[in-house]
Scaffold this motif. Sequence first.
Motif, PDB file in Angstrom:
ATOM      1  N   ALA A  63       0.837  -1.207   0.000  1.00 34.82           N
ATOM      2  CA  ALA A  63       0.000   0.000   0.000  1.00 34.82           C
ATOM      3  C   ALA A  63       0.872   1.258   0.000  1.00 34.82           C
ATOM      4  N   GLY A  64       1.976   1.222   0.734  1.00 31.06           N
ATOM      5  CA  GLY A  64       2.890   2.355   0.759  1.00 31.06           C
ATOM      6  C   GLY A  64       3.530   2.610  -0.587  1.00 31.06           C
ATOM      7  N   GLU A  65       3.899   1.542  -1.285  1.00 31.74           N
ATOM      8  CA  GLU A  65       4.454   1.684  -2.642  1.00 31.74           C
ATOM      9  C   GLU A  65       3.431   2.310  -3.580  1.00 31.74           C
ATOM     10  N   LEU A  66       2.184   1.876  -3.462  1.00 24.26           N
ATOM     11  CA  LEU A  66       1.116   2.436  -4.295  1.00 24.26           C
ATOM     12  C   LEU A  66       0.962   3.929  -4.020  1.00 24.26           C
ATOM     13  N   ILE A  67       0.926   4.295  -2.754  1.00 22.71           N
ATOM     14  CA  ILE A  67       0.791   5.711  -2.395  1.00 22.71           C
ATOM     15  C   ILE A  67       1.990   6.502  -2.911  1.00 22.71           C
ATOM     16  N   SER A  68       3.199   5.974  -2.762  1.00 20.71           N
ATOM     17  CA  SER A  68       4.400   6.659  -3.250  1.00 20.71           C
ATOM     18  C   SER A  68       4.341   6.871  -4.757  1.00 20.71           C
ATOM     19  N   ARG A  69       3.904   5.859  -5.482  1.00 18.55           N
ATOM     20  CA  ARG A  69       3.799   5.980  -6.950  1.00 18.55           C
ATOM     21  C   ARG A  69       2.720   6.975  -7.351  1.00 18.55           C
ATOM     22  N   LEU A  70       1.590   6.959  -6.639  1.00 16.30           N
ATOM     23  CA  LEU A  70       0.524   7.918  -6.932  1.00 16.30           C
ATOM     24  C   LEU A  70       0.998   9.344  -6.682  1.00 16.30           C
ATOM     25  N   ARG A  71       1.699   9.547  -5.565  1.00 18.14           N
ATOM     26  CA  ARG A  71       2.234  10.878  -5.249  1.00 18.14           C
ATOM     27  C   ARG A  71       3.234  11.336  -6.304  1.00 18.14           C
ATOM     28  N   LYS A  72       4.101  10.434  -6.727  1.00 13.38           N
ATOM     29  CA  LYS A  72       5.111  10.774  -7.735  1.00 13.38           C
ATOM     30  C   LYS A  72       4.447  11.185  -9.053  1.00 13.38           C
ATOM     31  N   GLN A  73       3.417  10.443  -9.434  1.00 17.09           N
ATOM     32  CA  GLN A  73       2.692  10.767 -10.662  1.00 17.09           C
ATOM     33  C   GLN A  73       1.991  12.121 -10.535  1.00 17.09           C
ATOM     34  N   VAL A  77       2.641  15.673 -12.731  1.00 14.97           N
ATOM     35  CA  VAL A  77       1.572  16.434 -13.394  1.00 14.97           C
ATOM     36  C   VAL A  77       1.590  17.888 -12.920  1.00 14.97           C
ATOM     37  N   GLU A  78       1.758  18.092 -11.619  1.00 20.34           N
ATOM     38  CA  GLU A  78       1.808  19.449 -11.072  1.00 20.34           C
ATOM     39  C   GLU A  78       3.041  20.195 -11.579  1.00 20.34           C
ATOM     40  N   ALA A  79       4.177  19.524 -11.663  1.00 23.90           N
ATOM     41  CA  ALA A  79       5.395  20.158 -12.182  1.00 23.90           C
ATOM     42  C   ALA A  79       5.207  20.584 -13.638  1.00 23.90           C
ATOM     43  N   ALA A  80       4.549  19.764 -14.436  1.00 28.62           N
ATOM     44  CA  ALA A  80       4.278  20.115 -15.838  1.00 28.62           C
ATOM     45  C   ALA A  80       3.352  21.327 -15.920  1.00 28.62           C
ATOM     46  N   ARG A  81       2.377  21.393 -15.032  1.00 28.95           N
ATOM     47  CA  ARG A  81       1.448  22.526 -15.019  1.00 28.95           C
ATOM     48  C   ARG A  81       2.191  23.811 -14.657  1.00 28.95           C
ATOM     49  N   ILE A  82       3.057  23.725 -13.659  1.00 29.81           N
ATOM     50  CA  ILE A  82       3.819  24.899 -13.233  1.00 29.81           C
ATOM     51  C   ILE A  82       4.767  25.349 -14.344  1.00 29.81           C
ATOM     52  N   LEU A  83       5.412  24.399 -15.019  1.00 31.06           N
ATOM     53  CA  LEU A  83       6.300  24.756 -16.128  1.00 31.06           C
ATOM     54  C   LEU A  83       5.517  25.450 -17.238  1.00 31.06           C
ATOM     55  N   TYR A  84       4.334  24.948 -17.549  1.00 33.98           N
ATOM     56  CA  TYR A  84       3.489  25.577 -18.571  1.00 33.98           C
ATOM     57  C   TYR A  84       3.172  27.020 -18.188  1.00 33.98           C
ATOM     58  N   VAL A  85       2.766  27.232 -16.943  1.00 32.31           N
ATOM     59  CA  VAL A  85       2.463  28.586 -16.479  1.00 32.31           C
ATOM     60  C   VAL A  85       3.697  29.473 -16.625  1.00 32.31           C
ATOM     61  N   ALA A  86       4.851  28.972 -16.194  1.00 34.68           N
ATOM     62  CA  ALA A  86       6.089  29.750 -16.256  1.00 34.68           C
ATOM     63  C   ALA A  86       6.444  30.118 -17.699  1.00 34.68           C
ATOM     64  N   MET A  87       6.355  29.153 -18.590  1.00 31.71           N
ATOM     65  CA  MET A  87       6.754  29.386 -19.982  1.00 31.71           C
ATOM     66  C   MET A  87       5.801  30.335 -20.708  1.00 31.71           C
ATOM     67  N   THR A  88       4.550  30.337 -20.327  1.00 30.06           N
ATOM     68  CA  THR A  88       3.574  31.176 -21.021  1.00 30.06           C
ATOM     69  C   THR A  88       3.504  32.590 -20.461  1.00 30.06           C
ATOM     70  N   ARG A  89       4.404  32.952 -19.552  1.00 29.19           N
ATOM     71  CA  ARG A  89       4.478  34.339 -19.058  1.00 29.19           C
ATOM     72  C   ARG A  89       5.248  35.212 -20.032  1.00 29.19           C
ATOM     73  N   ALA A  90       6.033  34.608 -20.920  1.00 22.77           N
ATOM     74  CA  ALA A  90       6.891  35.363 -21.842  1.00 22.77           C
ATOM     75  C   ALA A  90       6.106  35.803 -23.070  1.00 22.77           C
ATOM     76  N   ARG A  91       6.197  37.088 -23.386  1.00 20.90           N
ATOM     77  CA  ARG A  91       5.553  37.611 -24.588  1.00 20.90           C
ATOM     78  C   ARG A  91       6.479  37.502 -25.805  1.00 20.90           C
ATOM     79  N   ASP A  92       7.753  37.926 -25.643  1.00 19.97           N
ATOM     80  CA  ASP A  92       8.671  37.965 -26.777  1.00 19.97           C
ATOM     81  C   ASP A  92       9.781  36.923 -26.678  1.00 19.97           C
ATOM     82  N   TYR A  93      10.397  36.802 -25.507  1.00 21.48           N
ATOM     83  CA  TYR A  93      11.517  35.883 -25.347  1.00 21.48           C
ATOM     84  C   TYR A  93      11.393  35.105 -24.042  1.00 21.48           C
ATOM     85  N   LEU A  94      11.709  33.824 -24.152  1.00 20.79           N
ATOM     86  CA  LEU A  94      11.775  32.955 -22.985  1.00 20.79           C
ATOM     87  C   LEU A  94      13.162  32.336 -22.975  1.00 20.79           C
TER      88      LEU A  94
END
Length: 150
Positions: A63-73, A77-94
Motif C-alpha cells: 500500500a505504501g508503494e502504491l501511495i508513493s507511486r501515486l504521489r510521484k505521478q 503532473v503538477e510540475a508540468a502545469r507549473i512549467l506551462y504557467v512559467a513558460m507562457t508568461r513570456a511575450r517575446d523571449y523565454l
Amino acid sequence: EGMGAVTLMTVHKSKGLEFPVVFLPEMWASGGGATADIVLHHETTGFTVKTPDENGKPKNNVAGELISRLRKQEDAVEAARILYVAMTRARDYLVLCGHAHPQKTTWAEALNDVFELDGKEHNSVLTGDGWQAVLKRTAPDAPPAIDFGA
C-alpha cells in the motif's frame, strides 16, 4: 514597472501576467524528494504505515508503494502545469537556464528528451506550432540552453 526594472517573482505569483522577456533559472533543479513519513495517506487508497525491514529501517509495504507511486505521478503532473504557467508568461523571449542532470528528472531533462537537444548544434532552430526557438551553448561542450523567441 515602465522603468526598465527587473521583476523577480515565483511562478505562482506570475500567473495571469505577461512580460516581454522571461528567464527561468535552475531548470536542472528537481522538486520534492524522498519523504521520511512513517504514516502515509492518499485520498484514493487511505492510510498505511511503513513497517521495519530486517535492519529496523521503515520500509513501504504494498500500500505504501502504491501511495508513493501515486504521489510521484501527481507531482509530475503538477510540475508540468507549473512549467506551462512559467513558460507562457513570456511575450517575446523565454530563456531557459540550466542543464539536464543524469540522476534527476528535471524540466531541462524533459525538454532535452522531447527536443533531442544533445544531438543539435549551437544556434540550431527549433520550431513548433506558433513558436520558434534558437539553441544556445555557452561553450562547445556546454549543455544545451534554449532561447524561445517570438
